[in-house]
Design an enzyme around this catalytic site. Structure first.
Site, PDB file in Angstrom:
ATOM      1  N   PRO A   2       0.827  -1.217   0.000  1.00 27.00           N
ATOM      2  CA  PRO A   2       0.000   0.000   0.000  1.00 27.00           C
ATOM      3  C   PRO A   2       0.862   1.268   0.000  1.00 27.00           C
ATOM      4  O   PRO A   2       1.857   1.344   0.707  1.00 27.00           O
ATOM      5  CB  PRO A   2      -0.794  -0.100   1.300  1.00 27.00           C
ATOM      6  CG  PRO A   2      -0.672  -1.518   1.738  1.00 27.00           C
ATOM      7  CD  PRO A   2       0.608  -2.033   1.185  1.00 27.00           C
ATOM      8  N   GLU A   3       0.478   2.219  -0.840  1.00 26.85           N
ATOM      9  CA  GLU A   3       1.157   3.513  -0.890  1.00 26.85           C
ATOM     10  C   GLU A   3       0.208   4.575  -0.333  1.00 26.85           C
ATOM     11  O   GLU A   3      -0.892   4.261   0.107  1.00 26.85           O
ATOM     12  CB  GLU A   3       1.555   3.834  -2.342  1.00 26.85           C
ATOM     13  CG  GLU A   3       2.436   2.748  -2.963  1.00 26.85           C
ATOM     14  CD  GLU A   3       2.903   3.097  -4.368  1.00 26.85           C
ATOM     15  OE1 GLU A   3       2.996   4.297  -4.688  1.00 26.85           O
ATOM     16  OE2 GLU A   3       3.180   2.175  -5.146  1.00 26.85           O
ATOM     17  N   HIS A  93      -4.541 -15.013  10.657  1.00 21.52           N
ATOM     18  CA  HIS A  93      -3.579 -13.896  10.641  1.00 21.52           C
ATOM     19  C   HIS A  93      -4.116 -12.606  11.248  1.00 21.52           C
ATOM     20  O   HIS A  93      -3.705 -11.520  10.862  1.00 21.52           O
ATOM     21  CB  HIS A  93      -3.087 -13.603   9.214  1.00 21.52           C
ATOM     22  CG  HIS A  93      -2.677 -14.823   8.448  1.00 21.52           C
ATOM     23  ND1 HIS A  93      -1.635 -15.628   8.850  1.00 21.52           N
ATOM     24  CD2 HIS A  93      -3.193 -15.393   7.320  1.00 21.52           C
ATOM     25  CE1 HIS A  93      -1.506 -16.635   7.992  1.00 21.52           C
ATOM     26  NE2 HIS A  93      -2.439 -16.513   7.070  1.00 21.52           N
ATOM     27  N   ARG A 112       1.665 -11.472   6.227  1.00 17.18           N
ATOM     28  CA  ARG A 112       3.126 -11.490   6.086  1.00 17.18           C
ATOM     29  C   ARG A 112       3.850 -10.837   7.260  1.00 17.18           C
ATOM     30  O   ARG A 112       5.064 -10.926   7.367  1.00 17.18           O
ATOM     31  CB  ARG A 112       3.514 -10.845   4.760  1.00 17.18           C
ATOM     32  CG  ARG A 112       2.894 -11.635   3.595  1.00 17.18           C
ATOM     33  CD  ARG A 112       3.302 -11.109   2.260  1.00 17.18           C
ATOM     34  NE  ARG A 112       4.742 -11.242   2.036  1.00 17.18           N
ATOM     35  CZ  ARG A 112       5.364 -10.824   0.941  1.00 17.18           C
ATOM     36  NH1 ARG A 112       4.672 -10.237  -0.015  1.00 17.18           N
ATOM     37  NH2 ARG A 112       6.655 -10.970   0.800  1.00 17.18           N
TER      38      ARG A 112
END
Ligand SMILES: [Zn+2]
Length: 287
Positions: A2-3, A93, A112
């Site tokens: 994500p930016e 997660h 992750r």
């Protein structure tokens, strides 16, 4: 990853859903993220009310009353998920589960585990090393060409990598760096220090133009990113060069080239982004 536009989309949704809600309890998975989540987080947040949700670059700051701010970064695959009532099914997660007093829930899911969750004193938040090193946010304060010229003076870094450097400008990542340079008509391999003032004006103009257009479309669709409502963003259809290797440039028809800079893909048009090329007239639809 994500930016800025994706993180701003998450910020707006968090602001919409959680401001004004009071924490009943917090449960942690105990798994380590980028750094370990403090075990005192649940006790620090209990009975606190969310007052505001801010963003700087790719970081989110959730402000609670009594001067506590939770700093969060989505890393590669982090997501905030809001549920108006208790979720019926467990999800894998999930590393932070916030239960609000009104029965709604907020989860932080991160397969992750490169994300960040850290409680700070609100007043000192920007002294945290993660935030203290960041450059200005180009959406909160529009980039000034003269400041960029000064900042880049003598820099031998390729302009593409210069734009990715969070210490220079906070929030631009790999997708939008390629898009910004294409729209500004600048070869991504040029040394940052070699750009003329006129070229920096073009870059300073395109940075917010690209980022605001992407925010409007809730970011770009890519493998792991989804908005808080689990909807993909739709800026992907507006991309002019990113992930379009060998496809014709939308301005001139030249095949888009893919190169690797700093171990990451860069996409550009060798005709529109020639060294010293004058930016081609913009098509109105390329907005
Ligand atoms: Zn072209």
């Amino acid at each position: 990853m994500p930016e800025l536009p994706e993180v701003e989309t998450v910020r707006r949704m968090l602001e919409h859903h959680v401001v004004g809600r009071t924490v009943r309890s917090v449960r942690l998975s105990g798994k380590r993220l980028r750094i370990a989540v403090s075990r005192t987080l649940p006790s620090r947040l209990r009975r606190r009310t969310v007052r505001a949700v801010r963003r700087h670059g790719k970081y989110l700051l959730v402000d609670f009353d009594r001067e506590i701010t939770v700093l969060s970064h989505l890393g590669m695959s982090g997501r905030w998920l809001f549920f108006p009532s208790r979720p019926k099914e467990a999800m894998p997660h999930v590393h932070v589960e916030v239960a609000f007093e009104d029965g709604s829930w907020l989860w932080f899911q991160d397969p992750r585990r490169f994300g960040l969750i850290k409680a700070l004193d609100s007043e000192r938040a920007f002294r945290d090393p993660a935030l203290a090193s960041l450059g200005p946010d180009p959406v909160l304060a529009l980039p000034e060409p003269d400041r960029l010229v000064t900042n880049a003076k003598g820099s031998k870094t390729a302009i593409k990598n210069f734009l990715l450097d969070q210490k220079r400008i906070a929030g631009i990542g790999n997708i939008y760096a390629s898009e910004i340079l294409h729209r500004a008509g600048i070869d991504p391999r040029r040394r940052a220090g070699s750009l003329s003032r006129r070229e920096w004006v073009a870059v300073a103009t395109e940075i917010p133009r690209v980022l605001f257009a992407a925010i409007e479309r809730m970011g770009t669709t890519f493998s792991t990113y989804r908005t808080l409502w689990n909807e993909p963003g739709s800026y992907g259809e507006r991309l002019l060069v990113y992930d379009r290797a060998s496809e014709p440039c939308r301005k001139c028809g030249t095949p888009i080239r893919r190169i690797v800079q700093g171990q990451r893909s860069t996409f550009f048009c060798p005709t529109c982004q020639r060294r010293g090329a004058v930016p081609a007239p913009r098509r109105s639809r390329s907005g």
